[in-house]
Design a protein around this motif. Structure first.
Motif, PDB file in Angstrom:
ATOM      1  N   THR A   1      38.088  45.127  40.625  1.00 45.45           N
ATOM      2  CA  THR A   1      39.199  44.478  41.459  1.00 45.45           C
ATOM      3  C   THR A   1      38.342  43.950  42.756  1.00 45.45           C
ATOM      4  O   THR A   1      38.301  42.433  43.208  1.00 45.45           O
TER       5      THR A   1
ATOM      6  N   ALA B   1      41.451  40.932  31.093  1.00 45.55           N
ATOM      7  CA  ALA B   1      39.964  41.354  31.217  1.00 45.55           C
ATOM      8  C   ALA B   1      39.488  42.766  31.101  1.00 45.55           C
ATOM      9  O   ALA B   1      40.881  43.187  30.055  1.00 45.55           O
TER      10      ALA B   1
ATOM     11  N   THR C   1      39.507  33.094  42.976  1.00 47.91           N
ATOM     12  CA  THR C   1      39.943  33.934  43.904  1.00 47.91           C
ATOM     13  C   THR C   1      38.911  32.799  45.155  1.00 47.91           C
ATOM     14  O   THR C   1      39.551  32.248  45.887  1.00 47.91           O
TER      15      THR C   1
ATOM     16  N   ALA D   1      43.593  36.777  37.830  1.00 46.16           N
ATOM     17  CA  ALA D   1      42.366  36.196  37.273  1.00 46.16           C
ATOM     18  C   ALA D   1      42.317  37.516  36.474  1.00 46.16           C
ATOM     19  O   ALA D   1      42.329  36.805  34.670  1.00 46.16           O
ATOM     20  N   GLU D   2      42.929  38.751  36.262  1.00 46.42           N
ATOM     21  CA  GLU D   2      42.368  39.548  35.781  1.00 46.42           C
ATOM     22  C   GLU D   2      43.973  39.426  35.177  1.00 46.42           C
ATOM     23  O   GLU D   2      43.903  40.261  33.601  1.00 46.42           O
TER      24      GLU D   2
ATOM     25  N   ALA E   1      42.206  37.431  42.567  1.00 46.04           N
ATOM     26  CA  ALA E   1      41.625  38.596  41.393  1.00 46.04           C
ATOM     27  C   ALA E   1      42.788  39.002  40.736  1.00 46.04           C
ATOM     28  O   ALA E   1      41.926  39.699  39.441  1.00 46.04           O
TER      29      ALA E   1
ATOM     30  N   THR F   1      39.060  31.667  31.895  1.00 48.25           N
ATOM     31  CA  THR F   1      38.619  32.838  30.992  1.00 48.25           C
ATOM     32  C   THR F   1      38.174  32.235  29.766  1.00 48.25           C
ATOM     33  O   THR F   1      37.637  33.301  29.007  1.00 48.25           O
TER      34      THR F   1
ATOM     35  N   GLU G   1      35.640  41.649  43.150  1.00 50.93           N
ATOM     36  CA  GLU G   1      35.250  40.050  42.428  1.00 50.93           C
ATOM     37  C   GLU G   1      36.189  39.607  43.628  1.00 50.93           C
ATOM     38  O   GLU G   1      36.205  38.367  44.364  1.00 50.93           O
TER      39      GLU G   1
ATOM     40  N   LYS H   1      37.533  35.561  37.420  1.00 52.56           N
ATOM     41  CA  LYS H   1      38.152  36.460  38.870  1.00 52.56           C
ATOM     42  C   LYS H   1      37.573  35.433  39.580  1.00 52.56           C
ATOM     43  O   LYS H   1      38.249  35.267  40.422  1.00 52.56           O
TER      44      LYS H   1
ATOM     45  N   TRP I   1      33.627  39.250  35.321  1.00 58.92           N
ATOM     46  CA  TRP I   1      34.260  38.886  36.679  1.00 58.92           C
ATOM     47  C   TRP I   1      33.223  37.493  37.344  1.00 58.92           C
ATOM     48  O   TRP I   1      34.429  37.065  37.891  1.00 58.92           O
TER      49      TRP I   1
END
Length: 238
Positions: free
Chosen positions: A46, A185, A112, A180-181, A177, A98, A49, A108, A105
Protein backbone atom coordinates in the motif's frame (compact mmCIF):
# COMPACT_ATOMS: atom_id res chain seq x y z
CA UNK A 1 -3.02 9.89 22.85
CA UNK A 2 -2.21 7.44 25.67
CA UNK A 3 -5.06 8.88 27.72
CA UNK A 4 -7.49 8.31 24.86
CA UNK A 5 -6.37 4.71 24.46
CA UNK A 6 -6.64 4.12 28.20
CA UNK A 7 -10.17 5.56 28.27
CA UNK A 8 -11.06 3.40 25.27
CA UNK A 9 -9.74 0.28 27.01
CA UNK A 10 -11.57 1.11 30.23
CA UNK A 11 -14.82 1.93 28.45
CA UNK A 12 -14.85 -1.37 26.55
CA UNK A 13 -14.09 -3.26 29.77
CA UNK A 14 -16.63 -1.59 32.05
CA UNK A 15 -19.50 -1.50 29.54
CA UNK A 16 -18.75 -5.02 28.25
CA UNK A 17 -18.74 -3.92 24.62
CA UNK A 18 -18.63 -6.96 22.29
CA UNK A 19 -15.47 -7.44 20.26
CA UNK A 20 -17.47 -7.47 17.02
CA UNK A 21 -18.59 -3.87 17.80
CA UNK A 22 -15.47 -2.29 19.30
CA UNK A 23 -12.34 -4.23 20.25
CA UNK A 24 -10.09 -2.87 23.03
CA UNK A 25 -6.70 -1.39 22.08
CA UNK A 26 -4.91 -4.24 23.89
CA UNK A 27 -6.56 -6.81 21.59
CA UNK A 28 -5.74 -4.70 18.53
CA UNK A 29 -2.09 -4.55 19.63
CA UNK A 30 -1.98 -8.33 20.12
CA UNK A 31 -3.50 -8.77 16.67
CA UNK A 32 -0.78 -6.56 15.17
CA UNK A 33 1.98 -8.48 16.91
CA UNK A 34 0.60 -11.93 16.07
CA UNK A 35 0.08 -11.02 12.40
CA UNK A 36 3.12 -8.77 11.98
CA UNK A 37 4.45 -10.46 8.77
CA UNK A 38 1.04 -10.18 7.09
CA UNK A 39 0.62 -6.52 7.97
CA UNK A 40 4.23 -5.71 7.08
CA UNK A 41 3.83 -7.13 3.57
CA UNK A 42 0.44 -5.45 3.11
CA UNK A 43 1.84 -2.12 4.34
CA UNK A 44 4.75 -2.25 1.91
CA UNK A 45 2.35 -2.84 -0.97
CA UNK A 46 0.00 0.00 0.00
CA UNK A 47 2.74 2.48 0.89
CA UNK A 48 4.55 1.77 -2.38
CA UNK A 49 1.38 2.45 -4.37
CA UNK A 50 0.66 5.59 -2.34
CA UNK A 51 4.16 7.04 -2.75
CA UNK A 52 4.27 6.29 -6.48
CA UNK A 53 0.87 7.91 -6.94
CA UNK A 54 1.90 10.89 -4.81
CA UNK A 55 5.05 11.43 -6.89
CA UNK A 56 3.09 11.12 -10.13
CA UNK A 57 0.30 13.44 -8.95
CA UNK A 58 2.82 16.00 -7.65
CA UNK A 59 4.77 16.01 -10.92
CA UNK A 60 1.58 16.37 -12.97
CA UNK A 61 0.30 19.18 -10.74
CA UNK A 62 3.58 21.12 -10.92
CA UNK A 63 3.90 20.66 -14.70
CA UNK A 64 0.34 21.83 -15.34
CA UNK A 65 0.84 24.83 -13.04
CA UNK A 66 4.00 25.79 -14.96
CA UNK A 67 2.20 25.46 -18.31
CA UNK A 68 -0.68 27.63 -17.12
CA UNK A 69 1.79 30.21 -15.81
CA UNK A 70 3.62 30.30 -19.16
CA UNK A 71 0.39 30.35 -21.19
CA UNK A 72 -2.39 31.99 -19.11
CA UNK A 73 -4.95 31.41 -21.88
CA UNK A 74 -4.91 27.72 -20.94
CA UNK A 75 -6.04 28.38 -17.38
CA UNK A 76 -9.80 28.29 -17.93
CA UNK A 77 -9.80 25.00 -19.85
CA UNK A 78 -7.22 23.32 -17.61
CA UNK A 79 -8.95 24.33 -14.38
CA UNK A 80 -12.34 23.21 -15.68
CA UNK A 81 -10.91 19.78 -16.49
CA UNK A 82 -9.10 19.60 -13.14
CA UNK A 83 -12.28 20.46 -11.22
CA UNK A 84 -14.18 17.85 -13.23
CA UNK A 85 -11.65 15.17 -12.25
CA UNK A 86 -11.65 16.35 -8.64
CA UNK A 87 -15.45 16.31 -8.44
CA UNK A 88 -15.81 12.77 -9.80
CA UNK A 89 -16.18 10.29 -6.89
CA UNK A 90 -13.33 7.83 -6.46
CA UNK A 91 -15.76 4.96 -6.02
CA UNK A 92 -16.97 5.62 -9.58
CA UNK A 93 -13.49 5.80 -11.14
CA UNK A 94 -11.73 3.00 -9.26
CA UNK A 95 -13.81 0.08 -10.63
CA UNK A 96 -13.37 1.31 -14.19
CA UNK A 97 -9.60 1.56 -13.80
CA UNK A 98 -9.53 -1.90 -12.27
CA UNK A 99 -11.40 -3.28 -15.31
CA UNK A 100 -9.13 -1.44 -17.76
CA UNK A 101 -5.77 -1.91 -16.01
CA UNK A 102 -6.25 -5.10 -14.03
CA UNK A 103 -5.76 -5.95 -10.35
CA UNK A 104 -2.10 -4.92 -10.17
CA UNK A 105 -0.51 -1.75 -8.89
CA UNK A 106 -1.29 0.40 -11.94
CA UNK A 107 -4.92 1.40 -11.13
CA UNK A 108 -3.95 2.14 -7.51
CA UNK A 109 -1.19 4.49 -8.60
CA UNK A 110 -3.48 6.25 -11.09
CA UNK A 111 -6.23 6.71 -8.48
CA UNK A 112 -3.72 8.06 -5.97
CA UNK A 113 -2.33 10.47 -8.56
CA UNK A 114 -5.84 11.71 -9.38
CA UNK A 115 -6.48 12.34 -5.68
CA UNK A 116 -3.24 14.19 -5.01
CA UNK A 117 -2.63 16.28 -8.12
CA UNK A 118 -5.41 18.85 -7.51
CA UNK A 119 -4.12 20.28 -4.19
CA UNK A 120 -0.64 20.46 -5.72
CA UNK A 121 -1.95 22.19 -8.84
CA UNK A 122 -3.88 24.84 -6.92
CA UNK A 123 -1.14 25.63 -4.41
CA UNK A 124 1.71 25.68 -6.91
CA UNK A 125 -0.29 27.84 -9.30
CA UNK A 126 -0.84 30.39 -6.54
CA UNK A 127 2.85 30.30 -5.66
CA UNK A 128 3.96 30.78 -9.26
CA UNK A 129 1.56 33.63 -9.96
CA UNK A 130 1.75 35.69 -6.74
CA UNK A 131 5.17 37.22 -7.28
CA UNK A 132 6.00 40.68 -5.99
CA UNK A 133 5.86 43.20 -8.85
CA UNK A 134 9.21 44.74 -7.90
CA UNK A 135 10.93 41.37 -8.26
CA UNK A 136 9.34 40.86 -11.68
CA UNK A 137 10.55 44.30 -12.77
CA UNK A 138 14.03 43.51 -11.47
CA UNK A 139 14.26 40.29 -13.49
CA UNK A 140 12.92 42.07 -16.57
CA UNK A 141 15.62 44.72 -16.18
CA UNK A 142 18.17 41.91 -16.25
CA UNK A 143 16.57 40.59 -19.46
CA UNK A 144 15.95 37.23 -17.84
CA UNK A 145 14.51 34.52 -20.03
CA UNK A 146 11.24 32.75 -19.30
CA UNK A 147 13.11 29.75 -17.85
CA UNK A 148 15.30 31.99 -15.71
CA UNK A 149 12.15 33.57 -14.33
CA UNK A 150 10.87 30.09 -13.52
CA UNK A 151 14.03 28.59 -12.06
CA UNK A 152 15.39 31.56 -10.10
CA UNK A 153 12.21 33.36 -9.05
CA UNK A 154 8.93 31.51 -9.42
CA UNK A 155 9.94 28.04 -8.21
CA UNK A 156 11.82 29.28 -5.10
CA UNK A 157 8.85 31.48 -4.28
CA UNK A 158 6.56 28.44 -4.67
CA UNK A 159 8.41 26.19 -2.21
CA UNK A 160 6.18 27.00 0.79
CA UNK A 161 3.11 26.44 -1.37
CA UNK A 162 4.46 23.11 -2.65
CA UNK A 163 5.04 21.84 0.86
CA UNK A 164 1.64 23.10 1.98
CA UNK A 165 0.14 21.03 -0.83
CA UNK A 166 2.21 17.98 0.13
CA UNK A 167 1.00 18.19 3.72
CA UNK A 168 -2.53 17.82 2.37
CA UNK A 169 -1.76 15.36 -0.42
CA UNK A 170 0.36 12.91 1.58
CA UNK A 171 -2.53 11.60 3.74
CA UNK A 172 -4.79 11.70 0.68
CA UNK A 173 -2.35 9.40 -1.12
CA UNK A 174 -2.92 6.72 1.52
CA UNK A 175 -6.69 7.15 1.23
CA UNK A 176 -6.53 6.89 -2.56
CA UNK A 177 -4.50 3.68 -2.42
CA UNK A 178 -6.87 2.11 0.12
CA UNK A 179 -10.00 3.01 -1.86
CA UNK A 180 -8.44 1.60 -5.04
CA UNK A 181 -7.55 -1.64 -3.23
CA UNK A 182 -11.13 -2.04 -2.03
CA UNK A 183 -12.32 -2.35 -5.63
CA UNK A 184 -9.99 -5.25 -6.33
CA UNK A 185 -6.47 -6.12 -5.26
CA UNK A 186 -4.32 -9.15 -4.58
CA UNK A 187 -2.60 -7.50 -1.62
CA UNK A 188 -2.29 -4.38 0.48
CA UNK A 189 -3.89 -2.94 3.59
CA UNK A 190 -7.08 -2.17 1.67
CA UNK A 191 -7.52 -5.85 0.89
CA UNK A 192 -6.84 -6.77 4.53
CA UNK A 193 -9.44 -4.24 5.65
CA UNK A 194 -11.99 -5.54 3.15
CA UNK A 195 -11.48 -9.16 4.23
CA UNK A 196 -11.75 -8.15 7.89
CA UNK A 197 -14.93 -6.20 7.20
CA UNK A 198 -16.63 -9.01 5.31
CA UNK A 199 -15.82 -11.44 8.15
CA UNK A 200 -16.72 -8.92 10.91
CA UNK A 201 -13.18 -9.31 12.21
CA UNK A 202 -12.89 -5.89 13.83
CA UNK A 203 -9.53 -6.45 15.58
CA UNK A 204 -7.92 -7.02 12.18
CA UNK A 205 -9.81 -4.06 10.71
CA UNK A 206 -8.72 -1.72 13.50
CA UNK A 207 -5.15 -3.01 13.26
CA UNK A 208 -5.00 -1.87 9.63
CA UNK A 209 -6.59 1.46 10.58
CA UNK A 210 -3.95 2.00 13.28
CA UNK A 211 -1.18 1.32 10.78
CA UNK A 212 -2.64 3.83 8.32
CA UNK A 213 -3.05 6.47 11.03
CA UNK A 214 0.55 6.00 12.19
CA UNK A 215 1.79 6.13 8.58
CA UNK A 216 -0.13 9.34 7.92
CA UNK A 217 1.37 10.99 11.00
CA UNK A 218 4.87 9.81 10.07
CA UNK A 219 4.62 11.01 6.46
CA UNK A 220 3.32 14.40 7.60
CA UNK A 221 6.23 14.72 10.02
CA UNK A 222 8.73 13.75 7.33
CA UNK A 223 7.25 16.33 4.96
CA UNK A 224 7.62 18.98 7.65
CA UNK A 225 11.25 18.01 8.27
CA UNK A 226 12.10 18.17 4.56
CA UNK A 227 10.38 21.56 4.34
CA UNK A 228 12.44 22.95 7.19
CA UNK A 229 15.67 21.83 5.53
CA UNK A 230 14.93 22.86 1.94
CA UNK A 231 12.88 26.01 2.40
CA UNK A 232 14.48 27.58 5.48
CA UNK A 233 16.46 30.07 3.42
CA UNK A 234 13.33 31.31 1.71
CA UNK A 235 11.22 31.48 4.88
CA UNK A 236 13.94 33.39 6.75
CA UNK A 237 13.95 36.06 4.06
CA UNK A 238 10.25 36.86 4.48
Amino acid sequence: MLGTLAAWEAGVYFWHVPVYLLPPPSLILRTLIQNAPVYLHASLVTFGEALLGLCLGTCIGICIAVLVTFWPTLEHGVMSLAILVKSTPLVAIAPLLTIWLGFGWQPKVVITALVTFFPVLINVLVGLQTIDASLLDLFRSWRASRWEFLWHLRLPHSLPYIFAALKVSTPLALIGAIVAEWTGASGGLGRQMWLAYTNLNLPHLFAAIFILAAAGILLYWLTTQVEQRLAFWYLSSQ
